[in-house]
Design a protein around this motif. Structure first.
Motif, PDB file in Angstrom:
ATOM      1  N   LEU B 226       0.830  -1.213   0.000  1.00 56.60           N
ATOM      2  CA  LEU B 226       0.000   0.000   0.000  1.00 56.60           C
ATOM      3  C   LEU B 226       0.860   1.256   0.000  1.00 56.60           C
ATOM      4  CD1 LEU B 226      -2.851  -1.055   2.445  1.00 56.60           C
ATOM      5  CD2 LEU B 226      -2.996  -0.740  -0.024  1.00 56.60           C
ATOM      6  N   ILE B 227       1.948   1.223   0.758  1.00 56.60           N
ATOM      7  CA  ILE B 227       2.798   2.411   0.801  1.00 56.60           C
ATOM      8  C   ILE B 227       3.486   2.617  -0.547  1.00 56.60           C
ATOM      9  CG2 ILE B 227       4.966   3.285   1.796  1.00 56.60           C
ATOM     10  CD1 ILE B 227       3.842   2.570   4.505  1.00 56.60           C
ATOM     11  N   HIS B 228       3.905   1.509  -1.176  1.00 56.18           N
ATOM     12  CA  HIS B 228       4.472   1.602  -2.524  1.00 56.18           C
ATOM     13  C   HIS B 228       3.493   2.276  -3.472  1.00 56.18           C
ATOM     14  CE1 HIS B 228       5.040   0.086  -6.645  1.00 56.18           C
ATOM     15  NE2 HIS B 228       6.310   0.239  -6.383  1.00 56.18           N
ATOM     16  N   ASP B 229       2.257   1.800  -3.468  1.00 60.11           N
ATOM     17  CA  ASP B 229       1.252   2.370  -4.363  1.00 60.11           C
ATOM     18  C   ASP B 229       0.962   3.824  -4.011  1.00 60.11           C
ATOM     19  OD1 ASP B 229       1.204  -0.029  -5.525  1.00 60.11           O
ATOM     20  OD2 ASP B 229      -0.868  -0.556  -5.021  1.00 60.11           O
ATOM     21  N   GLY B 230       0.934   4.100  -2.701  1.00 59.02           N
ATOM     22  CA  GLY B 230       0.662   5.467  -2.268  1.00 59.02           C
ATOM     23  C   GLY B 230       1.745   6.426  -2.730  1.00 59.02           C
ATOM     24  N   LEU B 231       3.012   6.007  -2.578  1.00 59.50           N
ATOM     25  CA  LEU B 231       4.118   6.869  -3.009  1.00 59.50           C
ATOM     26  C   LEU B 231       4.091   7.066  -4.521  1.00 59.50           C
ATOM     27  CD1 LEU B 231       7.064   5.562  -0.794  1.00 59.50           C
ATOM     28  CD2 LEU B 231       5.851   7.729  -0.575  1.00 59.50           C
ATOM     29  N   LEU B 232       3.800   5.966  -5.241  1.00 52.43           N
ATOM     30  CA  LEU B 232       3.739   6.040  -6.698  1.00 52.43           C
ATOM     31  C   LEU B 232       2.652   7.020  -7.135  1.00 52.43           C
ATOM     32  CD1 LEU B 232       5.057   4.785  -9.183  1.00 52.43           C
ATOM     33  CD2 LEU B 232       3.244   3.074  -9.202  1.00 52.43           C
ATOM     34  N   ALA B 233       1.489   6.920  -6.479  1.00 50.20           N
ATOM     35  CA  ALA B 233       0.386   7.820  -6.835  1.00 50.20           C
ATOM     36  C   ALA B 233       0.765   9.267  -6.535  1.00 50.20           C
ATOM     37  CB  ALA B 233      -0.875   7.429  -6.071  1.00 50.20           C
ATOM     38  N   ALA B 234       1.446   9.476  -5.406  1.00 51.08           N
ATOM     39  CA  ALA B 234       1.854  10.837  -5.045  1.00 51.08           C
ATOM     40  C   ALA B 234       2.845  11.394  -6.075  1.00 51.08           C
ATOM     41  CB  ALA B 234       2.480  10.838  -3.656  1.00 51.08           C
ATOM     42  N   GLU B 235       3.796  10.536  -6.496  1.00 48.17           N
ATOM     43  CA  GLU B 235       4.759  10.955  -7.526  1.00 48.17           C
ATOM     44  C   GLU B 235       4.036  11.368  -8.787  1.00 48.17           C
ATOM     45  OE1 GLU B 235       7.701   7.931  -8.553  1.00 48.17           O
ATOM     46  OE2 GLU B 235       7.892   7.545  -6.415  1.00 48.17           O
ATOM     47  N   ARG B 236       3.119  10.502  -9.227  1.00 49.67           N
ATOM     48  CA  ARG B 236       2.425  10.772 -10.497  1.00 49.67           C
ATOM     49  C   ARG B 236       1.615  12.048 -10.396  1.00 49.67           C
ATOM     50  NH1 ARG B 236       0.765   4.738 -11.964  1.00 49.67           N
ATOM     51  NH2 ARG B 236       2.775   4.107 -12.822  1.00 49.67           N
ATOM     52  N   ARG B 237       0.995  12.230  -9.234  1.00 50.26           N
ATOM     53  CA  ARG B 237       0.191  13.435  -9.068  1.00 50.26           C
ATOM     54  C   ARG B 237       1.081  14.672  -9.132  1.00 50.26           C
ATOM     55  NH1 ARG B 237      -4.718  13.607  -4.958  1.00 50.26           N
ATOM     56  NH2 ARG B 237      -5.128  11.813  -6.272  1.00 50.26           N
ATOM     57  N   ALA B 238       2.255  14.589  -8.479  1.00 54.15           N
ATOM     58  CA  ALA B 238       3.171  15.727  -8.494  1.00 54.15           C
ATOM     59  C   ALA B 238       3.609  16.042  -9.919  1.00 54.15           C
ATOM     60  CB  ALA B 238       4.389  15.432  -7.623  1.00 54.15           C
TER      61      ALA B 238
END
Lengths: 311, 246
Positions: B226-238
């Motif tokens: 979940l943290i992997h996916d969360g960080l990935l989503a945050a990166e993409r959003r940025a």
């Protein structure tokens, strides 16, 4: 005015630029032409001290460039390169604003300047301001690159093979734009290329470089009619030099009074274009007009042929 | 895409429910126990252990990011280029030296508890961030750097305004990888009395209770995913925010 005074650049024992002295008059275009490895890019990059000269001085408007901090010097000199070097993470407007922002211009002044430059390069400001470089065509990227180089109104513009990556049709247009913008702003331009036709088309004066030395400096006509050595004449080309010579001379130089039939040629057209028009129409003479369409006289086939002869 | 999102939300809900009220799940784990042993770990709150575990990982990863990115920037400057081989060697040793051995060496120096775990995770997490920082800085196009220099950006301005923004996606990928590996590795901290989810697994191993091992492992694994996916989503959003900023 840019003066290079006995400038040398050595890497170890090899002199890439060897004792070059060159003067570029204010408001003119100097083209440095040569084969790869001739030292032409190094010479250009010494003017804004991207490369530090080993020996010699470089003066811009009488001031020694070594006396300024590098980044201050560069902010006063436009710089455009092949492959444009636009910042991919910044919009067109932000790219163009780079140097004005470094110089701490007011925001309103920067915005005004961005729109004026975009318009000058036929890029509709409302459409292009907020685009990213990857959303532009190659020709548009190149125009934004030149606009960015001119953003802070530099007195001097350095260009390193700026049109090298463009296809012939876009390159032709880009060269035309550069000539128009240079004429209007009166910028002093130093442009590096390996393309002799580009050199003849753009350069008020052309410097031919080989092995780190300048072999000859002169107007395009000088290089064609009085090449200093075998290298220069080989580079300028011997088999079509008469046509090249015609291409660097304007119709306006051989206008004679008298009538002629047919569509008028603009006085700024080259004699090569005039010859082509004469051959195509089969006429012995064609009328010549100025930019506003006022008739000036005529250009005869004999006059064109005489201009293609040496001496 | 929609299915994946739904799956993730379900996983978050499941994890939250298990951490908040593990007793509800007793029937699931009961078949894995023998001789009437407890099916759910009750010596400590699973929620608190998870928070402590993630806290340790966060501190170690933050320190590793600061040091590895800083080192990566330093050795990619002309002044630091000579230190590249040395830095790379140190960082490589940090990665290849087993974290368990780091713990064994660190305990006599700093004592039991969270401190040796932080050291082990810090050293183990440096390499991916360091290498990605270097790779990210190196892939900045030469023409972009040349024109930045030619326009009169100073060295610091080139780094902050051009190089780091362009290297950021690659650097963040390194951080993400490092964090995920740390979440798993942090379990060994419990061998030296650091609070964390390793406690549950080790309790299971020493008492032969498969249910404990499984629930500790599952919480660690699901959290990492979940943290992997969360960080990935945050990166993409940025990145998306940057690309559409106008």
């Amino acid at each position: 005015m840019i003066e290079l005074d006995h400038v040398t650049k050595r890497y170890g024992d090899a002199a890439v630029v060897d004792d070059v002295s060159l003067t570029v008059e204010r408001g003119t275009i100097m083209v440095i032409v040569g084969t790869s490895g001739s030292g032409k890019s190094t010479l250009l990059r010494m003017i804004n001290r991207l490369v530090a000269p080993t020996k010699g001085r470089i003066l811009i408007d009488g001031r020694d460039t070594a006396g300024l901090p590098e980044h201050d010097l560069r902010r006063g000199i436009g710089y455009a390169i092949q492959g444009h070097g636009l910042f991919p993470h910044r919009t067109v407007a932000e790219n163009i604003a780079t140097v004005p922002r470094l110089l701490k211009w007011e925001k309103d002044r920067v915005d005004e300047r961005i729109d004026a430059l975009l318009a000058a390069f036929a890029l509709e400001p409302g459409l292009f301001r907020d685009k990213y470089p990857h959303q532009l065509s190659g020709g548009e990227q190149q125009r934004v690159g030149v606009a960015r180089a001119l953003a802070a109104d530099p007195a001097v513009l350095l260009m390193d093979e700026p049109f090298g990556a463009l296809d012939p049709i876009i390159r032709d247009k880009a060269q035309e734009d550069l000539l128009a913008v240079q004429r209007r702003l009166g910028t002093t331009v130093v442009l590096v290329t390996h393309d002799m036709d580009e050199a003849f088309r753009l350069g008020h004066r052309v410097a031919v470089m080989a092995d780190g030395r300048v072999r000859q400096v002169g107007t395009p006509a000088d290089l064609l009619t009085r090449p200093a050595d075998a290298f220069v004449s080989r580079l300028t080309g011997t088999n079509d030099r008469a046509l090249k010579l015609l291409s660097v001379r304007p119709v306006g130089s051989v206008v004679s009074p008298g009538p002629a039939d047919g569509p008028p040629l603009p006085e700024t057209a080259s004699l090569r274009d005039a010859l082509s028009a004469l051959l195509w129409s089969g006429a012995r003479a064609l009328p010549v007009a100025d930019a506003s369409g006022r008739p000036l006289g005529r250009v005869t086939l004999d006059a064109v042929l005489a201009s293609g002869r040496v001496g | 895409m929609r299915v994946a999102t739904a799956l993730r939300l379900a996983l978050v809900a499941l994890l939250a429910a298990f951490l908040a009220a593990p007793d509800w799940f007793e029937p699931v784990f009961a078949p894995l126990t023998e001789n009437g042993a407890p099916a759910i770990y009750r010596q400590a709150s699973l929620l608190q252990l998870t928070i402590a575990h993630l806290g340790t990982v966060a501190v170690a990863s933050l320190a590793a990011t600061v040091v590895a990115v800083g080192l990566g920037i330093f050795v990619s400057r002309p002044a630091g280029a000579d230190f590249l081989p040395l830095s790379r060697a140190i960082v490589n040793v940090g990665q290849t030296f087993p974290p368990v051995a780091v713990l064994a060496l660190a305990v006599p120096a700093v004592g039991f508890g969270t401190a040796p775990t932080l050291i082990a995770l810090f050293l183990y997490g440096l390499l991916p961030i360091f290498e990605n920082t270097l790779a990210g800085l190196r892939q900045v196009p030469a023409a972009v750097l040349d024109s930045a220099r030619g326009m009169g950006l100073t060295g610091r301005q080139r780094l902050v305004e051009v190089e780091l923004p362009l290297a950021l996606p690659v650097i963040l990928a390194g951080v993400r990888y490092s964090v995920v590996v740390s979440i798993g590795t942090a379990t060994i901290g419990s061998t030296v009395a650091a609070r964390g989810l390793g406690e549950v697994i080790i309790a299971g191993l020493t008492s032969g209770n498969t249910a404990f091992v499984l629930q500790g492992g599952l919480v660690v694994g699901v959290t990492a995913v979940l943290i992997h996916d969360g960080l990935l989503a945050a990166e993409r959003r940025a990145m998306a925010a940057r690309a559409s900023k106008a």
